[in-house]
Each structure stands twice: as C-alpha cells, then as structure tokens.
Design a protein around this motif. Structure first.
Motif, PDB file in Angstrom:
ATOM      1  N   VAL A  13       1.187  -1.050  -0.074  1.00 17.28           N
ATOM      2  CA  VAL A  13      -0.317  -0.224   0.317  1.00 17.28           C
ATOM      3  C   VAL A  13       0.790   0.887   0.271  1.00 17.28           C
ATOM      4  O   VAL A  13       0.805   2.322  -0.559  1.00 17.28           O
ATOM      5  N   PHE A  14       1.965   1.170   0.691  1.00 13.64           N
ATOM      6  CA  PHE A  14       3.015   2.368   0.999  1.00 13.64           C
ATOM      7  C   PHE A  14       3.624   2.455  -0.474  1.00 13.64           C
ATOM      8  O   PHE A  14       4.118   3.723  -0.990  1.00 13.64           O
ATOM      9  N   PHE A  15       4.193   1.524  -0.556  1.00 12.58           N
ATOM     10  CA  PHE A  15       4.509   1.092  -2.176  1.00 12.58           C
ATOM     11  C   PHE A  15       3.308   1.979  -3.529  1.00 12.58           C
ATOM     12  O   PHE A  15       4.136   2.886  -3.844  1.00 12.58           O
ATOM     13  N   THR A  16       2.892   1.545  -3.758  1.00 12.29           N
ATOM     14  CA  THR A  16       1.352   2.415  -4.625  1.00 12.29           C
ATOM     15  C   THR A  16       1.312   4.315  -3.598  1.00 12.29           C
ATOM     16  O   THR A  16       0.955   5.255  -4.869  1.00 12.29           O
ATOM     17  N   ALA A  17       1.498   4.286  -2.697  1.00 16.28           N
ATOM     18  CA  ALA A  17       0.863   5.508  -2.001  1.00 16.28           C
ATOM     19  C   ALA A  17       2.224   6.864  -2.787  1.00 16.28           C
ATOM     20  O   ALA A  17       1.963   7.499  -3.325  1.00 16.28           O
ATOM     21  N   VAL A  18       3.207   5.952  -2.651  1.00 17.47           N
ATOM     22  CA  VAL A  18       4.535   7.068  -2.567  1.00 17.47           C
ATOM     23  C   VAL A  18       4.504   6.724  -4.348  1.00 17.47           C
ATOM     24  O   VAL A  18       4.672   7.413  -4.854  1.00 17.47           O
ATOM     25  N   ALA A  19       4.102   5.605  -4.823  1.00 23.38           N
ATOM     26  CA  ALA A  19       4.806   6.541  -6.821  1.00 23.38           C
ATOM     27  C   ALA A  19       3.328   6.488  -7.451  1.00 23.38           C
ATOM     28  O   ALA A  19       4.016   7.133  -8.092  1.00 23.38           O
ATOM     29  N   LEU A  25       3.470  15.009  -8.078  1.00 27.16           N
ATOM     30  CA  LEU A  25       4.276  15.360  -8.155  1.00 27.16           C
ATOM     31  C   LEU A  25       5.231  16.299  -9.335  1.00 27.16           C
ATOM     32  O   LEU A  25       6.260  17.262  -9.475  1.00 27.16           O
ATOM     33  N   GLY A  26       5.953  14.966  -9.800  1.00 30.60           N
ATOM     34  CA  GLY A  26       6.055  14.582 -11.415  1.00 30.60           C
ATOM     35  C   GLY A  26       5.511  15.372 -12.404  1.00 30.60           C
ATOM     36  O   GLY A  26       6.185  16.554 -12.974  1.00 30.60           O
ATOM     37  N   GLY A  27       4.469  15.681 -12.163  1.00 32.74           N
ATOM     38  CA  GLY A  27       3.552  16.143 -13.332  1.00 32.74           C
ATOM     39  C   GLY A  27       3.745  17.163 -13.283  1.00 32.74           C
ATOM     40  O   GLY A  27       3.248  18.262 -14.112  1.00 32.74           O
ATOM     41  N   VAL A  28       3.848  18.197 -11.710  1.00 26.83           N
ATOM     42  CA  VAL A  28       3.540  19.157 -10.964  1.00 26.83           C
ATOM     43  C   VAL A  28       4.401  19.923 -12.142  1.00 26.83           C
ATOM     44  O   VAL A  28       5.067  21.304 -12.039  1.00 26.83           O
ATOM     45  N   VAL A  29       6.113  19.152 -11.858  1.00 22.61           N
ATOM     46  CA  VAL A  29       7.270  19.998 -12.288  1.00 22.61           C
ATOM     47  C   VAL A  29       7.369  20.025 -13.203  1.00 22.61           C
ATOM     48  O   VAL A  29       8.013  20.889 -14.284  1.00 22.61           O
ATOM     49  N   CYS A  30       6.624  19.001 -14.415  1.00 20.36           N
ATOM     50  CA  CYS A  30       6.850  19.253 -15.925  1.00 20.36           C
ATOM     51  C   CYS A  30       6.062  20.208 -15.948  1.00 20.36           C
ATOM     52  O   CYS A  30       6.190  20.954 -16.963  1.00 20.36           O
ATOM     53  N   VAL A 132      10.434  24.275  -6.894  1.00 17.60           N
ATOM     54  CA  VAL A 132      10.644  23.871  -5.867  1.00 17.60           C
ATOM     55  C   VAL A 132       9.981  23.627  -5.362  1.00 17.60           C
ATOM     56  O   VAL A 132      10.312  22.232  -4.666  1.00 17.60           O
ATOM     57  N   ALA A 133       9.063  23.309  -4.628  1.00 20.19           N
ATOM     58  CA  ALA A 133       8.246  22.694  -3.699  1.00 20.19           C
ATOM     59  C   ALA A 133       7.861  21.585  -4.082  1.00 20.19           C
ATOM     60  O   ALA A 133       7.978  20.514  -3.102  1.00 20.19           O
ATOM     61  N   ALA A 134       7.509  21.225  -5.180  1.00 23.23           N
ATOM     62  CA  ALA A 134       7.645  20.215  -6.134  1.00 23.23           C
ATOM     63  C   ALA A 134       8.493  19.131  -5.489  1.00 23.23           C
ATOM     64  O   ALA A 134       8.528  18.302  -5.979  1.00 23.23           O
ATOM     65  N   LEU A 135       9.480  19.434  -5.848  1.00 25.65           N
ATOM     66  CA  LEU A 135      10.939  18.850  -5.609  1.00 25.65           C
ATOM     67  C   LEU A 135      11.431  18.591  -4.499  1.00 25.65           C
ATOM     68  O   LEU A 135      11.918  17.438  -3.807  1.00 25.65           O
ATOM     69  N   LEU A 136      10.935  19.361  -3.319  1.00 22.42           N
ATOM     70  CA  LEU A 136      11.276  19.003  -2.469  1.00 22.42           C
ATOM     71  C   LEU A 136      10.363  17.985  -1.478  1.00 22.42           C
ATOM     72  O   LEU A 136      11.071  17.457  -0.561  1.00 22.42           O
ATOM     73  N   ALA A 137       8.772  18.308  -1.993  1.00 21.05           N
ATOM     74  CA  ALA A 137       8.433  17.312  -1.536  1.00 21.05           C
ATOM     75  C   ALA A 137       8.409  15.754  -2.120  1.00 21.05           C
ATOM     76  O   ALA A 137       8.271  14.563  -1.193  1.00 21.05           O
ATOM     77  N   LEU A 138       8.963  15.944  -3.298  1.00 22.45           N
ATOM     78  CA  LEU A 138       9.098  14.453  -4.243  1.00 22.45           C
ATOM     79  C   LEU A 138      10.933  14.186  -3.147  1.00 22.45           C
ATOM     80  O   LEU A 138      10.678  12.605  -3.304  1.00 22.45           O
ATOM     81  N   GLY A 144      11.695   9.671   2.764  1.00 21.16           N
ATOM     82  CA  GLY A 144      10.480   8.216   3.642  1.00 21.16           C
ATOM     83  C   GLY A 144      10.786   7.148   3.187  1.00 21.16           C
ATOM     84  O   GLY A 144      10.623   6.535   4.253  1.00 21.16           O
ATOM     85  N   ALA A 145      10.622   6.577   1.675  1.00 20.50           N
ATOM     86  CA  ALA A 145      10.704   5.936   1.229  1.00 20.50           C
ATOM     87  C   ALA A 145      11.985   4.740   1.465  1.00 20.50           C
ATOM     88  O   ALA A 145      11.582   3.596   2.140  1.00 20.50           O
ATOM     89  N   VAL A 146      12.773   5.440   1.589  1.00 20.04           N
ATOM     90  CA  VAL A 146      14.006   4.916   1.487  1.00 20.04           C
ATOM     91  C   VAL A 146      14.220   4.643   2.916  1.00 20.04           C
ATOM     92  O   VAL A 146      13.986   3.645   3.623  1.00 20.04           O
TER      93      VAL A 146
END
Length: 175
Positions: A13-19, A25-30, A132-138, A144-146
């Motif tokens: 579940v956590f893996f799916t949520a992280v993905a 967040l990657g979409g926001v950056v793009c 900047v905010a999206a990259l910091l959150a990413l 956290g995942a690591v």
C-alpha cells in the motif's frame, strides 16, 4: 493476519501511495517547466489595428481603483482579444498595433503601439515556486520511502535521476 503478512500488505500500500504521489509531483514539475518554456518561446509578428476597447473595474491586491483594459485587435485573418491591468492597453479604436504571438500556444506575448511595448506574458514567480516545492516534496517522499525500506536506495535514486533527466526532455519535445 500475522505481523509479517500485515507488514507486506502495508509495504505494498505504501509503495503504491509513494508511486502515485511521485507521479503527481513529477507532473507538477513537468507542467511548470512547460509553462516556463512556453513563456519564452519564439514569437512571430502580426500587424493589425484596435477594433474595440472596454474598461472594467478589477480589484487587484486590495486596490479598488485598478482598471482592466480589454481590446480586440483585427489582424487580417484573425481577431485577438487581450485583457490586462495595464495602462499600455488604453488604446483608442483604429490605433495601429503590432502583436508578437507565441509559436508555442498562440498567445500574445507583446503588444507594440505608438512606440511603447506592453509585456503580456505570465510571470515566472509562481511556476518557479511550484517547481521548488514539488521537488522538495518529492525528495521528502523518496527519503521517507528509503528510510522505511520500501524501496532499495539504489533503485530510488536511479528512478529519481531518470525522471529528472526525462521530464525536461519530454516538455521540450512537446513544444
């Protein structure tokens, strides 16, 4: 349910949520990179004249005296409608103007009239702050995942590096 089975389910579940969070967040950056790229895209010039002019009250930042100007410009085969809070758009009907139109999205970037130039492009502060905010959150999500051993560290950093390289390429290929 045993503890190990519960841990495996929680990890999935956590893996799916992280993905999913990473994808958003990657979409926001793009998207913000695309906004910045479109802002400074090449332009082409179109000559025309003002057809109509309207004024309207537009409270901006607590200033009730701000006035928006909306003009319609006839450029031969196309009619442009431009609205901005700028005294440079206070133009009478019939005034000859030149428009610099973006090749990326067809929006008017600059208006030239009577020796003056009005910059109509969107600002850069909001897109840069969102990047900047999206990259910091990413980074926080991956950290956290690591730390929770959901992903192996090498795979996480390889995915992050690959995403950082491919996101700008995808944005510029689209333009």
């Amino acid at each position: 349910m045993t503890v190990s089975r519960f841990a495996r389910v929680l990890r999935k579940v956590f893996f799916t949520a992280v993905a999913l969070v990473s994808l958003c967040l990657g979409g926001v950056v793009c998207l913000m990179c695309q906004v910045l790229a479109g802002r400074d895209a090449p332009t082409y010039r179109v000559d025309g004249h003002v057809v109509s002019h309207e004024r309207g009250a537009l409270p901006v930042g607590g200033d009730d005296d701000a006035v928006s100007h909306t003009i319609a410009v006839d450029a031969g085969n196309r009619r442009y409608r431009i609205t901005a809070v700028s005294a440079g758009l206070d133009l009478p009907p019939g005034q000859p103007v030149a428009l610099d139109v973006s090749t990326a999205d067809g929006a008017v970037a600059y208006l030239h009239a009577g020796g003056g130039v009005v910059d109509l492009r969107p600002g850069v502060v909001r897109p840069v702050l969102l990047i900047v905010a999206a990259l910091l959150a990413l980074g926080a999500v991956y950290f956290g995942a690591v730390r929770l051993n959901v992903y192996p560290p090498v795979a996480t950093w390889l995915a992050l590096a690959l995403g950082a390289v491919l996101a700008p390429v995808a944005v510029f290929v689209r333009l």
